[in-house]
Design an enzyme around this catalytic site. Sequence first.
Site, short mmCIF file in Angstrom:
data_model
loop_
_atom_site.label_atom_id
_atom_site.label_comp_id
_atom_site.label_asym_id
_atom_site.label_seq_id
_atom_site.Cartn_x
_atom_site.Cartn_y
_atom_site.Cartn_z
N GLU A 196 9.03 -44.61 91.22
CA GLU A 196 8.08 -43.97 91.88
C GLU A 196 7.97 -42.16 90.49
O GLU A 196 6.69 -41.82 90.34
CB GLU A 196 8.80 -43.39 92.43
CG GLU A 196 8.25 -44.71 93.77
CD GLU A 196 9.62 -45.44 93.63
OE1 GLU A 196 9.76 -46.45 94.63
OE2 GLU A 196 10.39 -45.03 93.12
N ARG A 200 18.60 -53.19 83.59
CA ARG A 200 18.46 -52.45 84.39
C ARG A 200 19.86 -51.22 84.88
O ARG A 200 18.71 -50.12 85.61
CB ARG A 200 17.45 -52.88 85.76
CG ARG A 200 16.84 -52.26 86.93
CD ARG A 200 15.31 -51.15 86.13
NE ARG A 200 15.36 -50.31 87.40
CZ ARG A 200 15.12 -49.23 88.02
NH1 ARG A 200 16.66 -48.90 87.09
NH2 ARG A 200 14.72 -48.28 88.42
N GLU A 231 15.19 -45.54 77.06
CA GLU A 231 15.03 -45.33 75.78
C GLU A 231 14.18 -47.06 75.40
O GLU A 231 14.12 -47.25 74.74
CB GLU A 231 16.24 -45.95 75.01
CG GLU A 231 16.94 -44.59 74.74
CD GLU A 231 17.61 -44.55 73.88
OE1 GLU A 231 17.47 -43.33 72.73
OE2 GLU A 231 18.87 -45.30 73.53
N ASN A 237 7.39 -52.85 85.87
CA ASN A 237 6.14 -52.66 85.89
C ASN A 237 5.52 -52.52 84.41
O ASN A 237 5.93 -52.74 83.76
CB ASN A 237 6.17 -50.97 85.88
CG ASN A 237 4.61 -50.27 86.08
OD1 ASN A 237 3.79 -50.65 85.80
ND2 ASN A 237 4.37 -49.15 85.59
N GLU A 263 3.30 -50.59 81.23
CA GLU A 263 4.53 -50.61 80.11
C GLU A 263 4.91 -50.77 79.11
O GLU A 263 4.59 -50.27 78.37
CB GLU A 263 6.36 -49.83 81.40
CG GLU A 263 6.09 -48.86 81.98
CD GLU A 263 7.66 -48.19 82.60
OE1 GLU A 263 7.30 -47.23 84.31
OE2 GLU A 263 8.25 -49.03 81.92
#
Length: 430
Positions: free
Chosen positions: A62, A268, A310, A334, A337
Amino acid sequence: MSLFYAYRAATRLLGPALYLYLNRRKNRGKEDPGRIGERFGHPSAIRPKGHLVWIHGASVGESLSALPVIDEIRRRYPKVSVLVTTGTVTSAALMHDRLPNGVIHQFIPIDRQVSVARFLHHWKPDVALWLESDLWPNMLTKAKKAGVKLVLLNGRISAKSFKGYSRFPSFIRPVIAAFDLILTQSAEESERFESLGATHVKTAGNLKFAAPPLPADDIELANLREQIGQRPVWLASSTFEGEERIAADVHKELTPTHHGLLTIIVPRHPNRADDIEADLIAQGLQVSRRSLGHAITPQTDIYLADTIGELGLFYRIAPICFMGKTMCATGGQNPLEPARLGCAILHGPDMSNFITISEEMRSTGACRPAADGADLARQVGALLRDSPTTQKIADAGLAYANSKAEVLDRTLDALRPIMAEKAITEVDHA
């Protein structure tokens, strides 16, 4: 008593428990110990004079969607101050690196009335822009009562959440009614919000299409490329527990036929890196860790990129990317990206958080699903052998990622009447 008021009473009575909960999170590295007061509504910055627009994004995804909105608001309304709130340490670190000068960041306070009141009393926002689906009942209803104009941007309700909310209309209706305007990602999302009682709903499109490419430090990029040299390389991005082992299995399966193969793993949650490294070493793999400053040597099997913010480096380095949270966890990450940065994208069976995007990408050849670890190994191997096909998938992904950038203008145009109601005037840049 309706469920909404039961929730309000519970958050009041559970104050001591919430304090202990946040302290446990702090001890586990999930809260910033130096800024824990912000979670109780205590500000750590002075409110600027004049109009203030408050933008809230729960976590990293978000927050990234908010960045182009912030830039455009500052361009159109240069006299307005901007406050950004997020809820996670990871997103706070990202905002520290990527927010423009002059934009203030705070942690969102816990959804307890006293903390919310303290936050609102200090910041007194004129307009609040909330991203996607982080719906906190006390915060939203008290902000509405305080006269804040509330807009939900990039509004999203999953099928599962919609089903749950529909069972408890007395809980969700006051929350939905707090918004003066809801701008959704799709017509389907608009229908869901309207079914839950929303009256001012527009379909604007997905703001993730407006995001710029993830940044990368040029010097670091050059250093990594020099260390890797001509080795074949692939990336497992934003992995969840269990997916690192799948990536390791892929590596071991392909190494005999792809000499010098390097596998990059970006977890993650970097705080899991010690456990990930130990598991990889136990499988006989040589691991280099970025957070410890390890170089990529000819002996390195796995480069564990256990840092924050990064991914732009590694999407530029790896021609093939597996999207995490799609095999051992659900929802996906996503895919736009890596698509913006030239990756051929593979993902597991569950891309439910990006179902429309992933379906459209598959239909245009911009990504490919893998059923399981064995299928992933087969497909990574095939793409490593077939550079033209890899490039074709990457080109389709880039074209798709750039296909709907007009969503930002639609979003800001829809906000114009809301801003005008607070006497926030737009500067003419014509």
